[in-house]
Design a protein around this motif. Structure first.
Motif, PDB file in Angstrom:
ATOM      1  N   VAL A 171      28.769  57.792  37.880  1.00  0.00           N
ATOM      2  CA  VAL A 171      29.349  56.566  38.422  1.00  0.00           C
ATOM      3  C   VAL A 171      30.731  56.887  38.968  1.00  0.00           C
ATOM      4  N   LEU A 172      31.188  56.042  39.870  1.00  0.00           N
ATOM      5  CA  LEU A 172      32.516  56.166  40.440  1.00  0.00           C
ATOM      6  C   LEU A 172      33.347  54.996  39.931  1.00  0.00           C
ATOM      7  N   LEU A 173      34.502  55.311  39.361  1.00  0.00           N
ATOM      8  CA  LEU A 173      35.397  54.283  38.847  1.00  0.00           C
ATOM      9  C   LEU A 173      36.540  54.083  39.830  1.00  0.00           C
ATOM     10  N   ILE A 174      36.723  52.866  40.281  1.00  0.00           N
ATOM     11  CA  ILE A 174      37.876  52.516  41.104  1.00  0.00           C
ATOM     12  C   ILE A 174      38.798  51.730  40.185  1.00  0.00           C
ATOM     13  N   VAL A 175      39.914  52.344  39.839  1.00  0.00           N
ATOM     14  CA  VAL A 175      40.823  51.769  38.845  1.00  0.00           C
ATOM     15  C   VAL A 175      41.980  51.077  39.558  1.00  0.00           C
ATOM     16  N   PRO A 176      42.047  49.758  39.464  1.00  0.00           N
ATOM     17  CA  PRO A 176      43.170  49.031  40.075  1.00  0.00           C
ATOM     18  C   PRO A 176      44.420  49.110  39.198  1.00  0.00           C
ATOM     19  N   THR A 177      45.575  48.877  39.792  1.00  0.00           N
ATOM     20  CA  THR A 177      46.815  48.894  39.027  1.00  0.00           C
ATOM     21  C   THR A 177      46.877  47.727  38.048  1.00  0.00           C
ATOM     22  N   GLN A 178      46.232  46.622  38.381  1.00  0.00           N
ATOM     23  CA  GLN A 178      46.194  45.453  37.504  1.00  0.00           C
ATOM     24  C   GLN A 178      44.746  44.999  37.317  1.00  0.00           C
ATOM     25  N   PRO A 179      44.007  45.654  36.424  1.00  0.00           N
ATOM     26  CA  PRO A 179      42.580  45.363  36.267  1.00  0.00           C
ATOM     27  C   PRO A 179      42.266  43.924  35.867  1.00  0.00           C
ATOM     28  N   GLU A 180      43.116  43.302  35.056  1.00  0.00           N
ATOM     29  CA  GLU A 180      42.864  41.927  34.622  1.00  0.00           C
ATOM     30  C   GLU A 180      42.877  40.956  35.798  1.00  0.00           C
ATOM     31  N   ILE A 181      43.754  41.187  36.748  1.00  0.00           N
ATOM     32  CA  ILE A 181      43.818  40.324  37.939  1.00  0.00           C
ATOM     33  C   ILE A 181      42.565  40.508  38.781  1.00  0.00           C
ATOM     34  N   VAL A 182      42.086  41.740  38.880  1.00  0.00           N
ATOM     35  CA  VAL A 182      40.866  42.016  39.647  1.00  0.00           C
ATOM     36  C   VAL A 182      39.666  41.327  38.996  1.00  0.00           C
ATOM     37  N   VAL A 183      39.602  41.323  37.674  1.00  0.00           N
ATOM     38  CA  VAL A 183      38.509  40.630  36.974  1.00  0.00           C
ATOM     39  C   VAL A 183      38.495  39.158  37.371  1.00  0.00           C
ATOM     40  N   ASP A 184      39.667  38.563  37.500  1.00  0.00           N
ATOM     41  CA  ASP A 184      39.745  37.153  37.895  1.00  0.00           C
ATOM     42  C   ASP A 184      39.334  36.921  39.345  1.00  0.00           C
ATOM     43  N   ARG A 185      39.383  37.967  40.190  1.00  0.00           N
ATOM     44  CA  ARG A 185      39.018  37.842  41.608  1.00  0.00           C
ATOM     45  C   ARG A 185      37.520  37.964  41.872  1.00  0.00           C
ATOM     46  N   VAL A 186      36.776  38.577  40.964  1.00  0.00           N
ATOM     47  CA  VAL A 186      35.354  38.824  41.237  1.00  0.00           C
ATOM     48  C   VAL A 186      34.585  37.512  41.308  1.00  0.00           C
ATOM     49  N   ARG A 187      33.450  37.573  41.968  1.00  0.00           N
ATOM     50  CA  ARG A 187      32.588  36.400  42.082  1.00  0.00           C
ATOM     51  C   ARG A 187      32.201  35.927  40.681  1.00  0.00           C
ATOM     52  N   PRO A 188      32.042  34.621  40.486  1.00  0.00           N
ATOM     53  CA  PRO A 188      31.768  34.080  39.146  1.00  0.00           C
ATOM     54  C   PRO A 188      30.551  34.694  38.461  1.00  0.00           C
ATOM     55  N   TRP A 189      29.502  34.996  39.203  1.00  0.00           N
ATOM     56  CA  TRP A 189      28.291  35.544  38.593  1.00  0.00           C
ATOM     57  C   TRP A 189      28.447  37.017  38.211  1.00  0.00           C
ATOM     58  N   LEU A 190      29.533  37.660  38.639  1.00  0.00           N
ATOM     59  CA  LEU A 190      29.802  39.053  38.272  1.00  0.00           C
ATOM     60  C   LEU A 190      30.918  39.184  37.235  1.00  0.00           C
ATOM     61  N   PHE A 191      31.483  38.053  36.805  1.00  0.00           N
ATOM     62  CA  PHE A 191      32.609  38.062  35.888  1.00  0.00           C
ATOM     63  C   PHE A 191      32.280  38.778  34.583  1.00  0.00           C
TER      64      PHE A 191
END
Length: 162
Positions: free
Chosen positions: A102-122
């Protein structure tokens, strides 16, 4: 030059969609209450699994796009500029006894990215964050480019960190 990666359904994915179609047809032909329930379940599965395939292949919306401005995951609802990307690395995911890359794309602020994902992928993003330290985990099993292609594009297009 940018890289656009689209969904390419693999065999198991297509078999699951075929099972959803079969359930839909079976339920409709029964024409009773249990048949209606089976038909609705088949239709829901077909929309959930067929929707991304149609959007990515027919409507030409990429699953991943890497360009000079950063990384976009339109189906996931995430857009990261290069200054929001802390790391991109390969690892292995354990699924039962087998290990898949797998490829991991690590954001600087992962918690904020979690809040941005589509609701069904949360829920999946939350699980990936707990398991891998990032909500964005890509497997090449259903992509039209390899993880190596994506990694190469990131290395080529990502500005050098000072």
């Amino acid at each position: 030059m940018s890289l656009r990666v689209r969904l390419r359904p693999n065999g198991p994915y297509l078999l699951f969609m075929l099972a959803a179609v079969a359930a839909l047809v079976f339920g409709v032909t029964r024409a009773d209450l249990p048949g209606a329930v089976i038909a609705v379940c088949g239709a829901v599965l077909l929309v959930l699994f067929g929707g991304p395939v149609v959007v990515s292949t027919v409507c030409r919306v990429p699953v991943v796009a890497v360009d000079e401005s950063g990384v976009r995951l339109p189906l996931m609802g995430v857009r990261l500029s290069w200054d929001e990307v802390a790391d991109v690395r390969r690892t292995a995911a354990l699924r039962g006894r087998t290990s898949t890359p797998v490829l991991l794309i690590v954001p600087t602020q992962p918690e904020i990215v979690v809040d941005r994902v589509r609701p069904w992928l949360f829920r999946e993003a939350r699980g990936n964050l707990a398991r891998y330290g990032t909500p964005i985990v890509l497997s090449d099993q259903s992509l039209d480019h390899s993880l190596d292609d994506i990694t190469t594009a990131v290395r080529r297009l990502r500005p050098a960190v000072a």
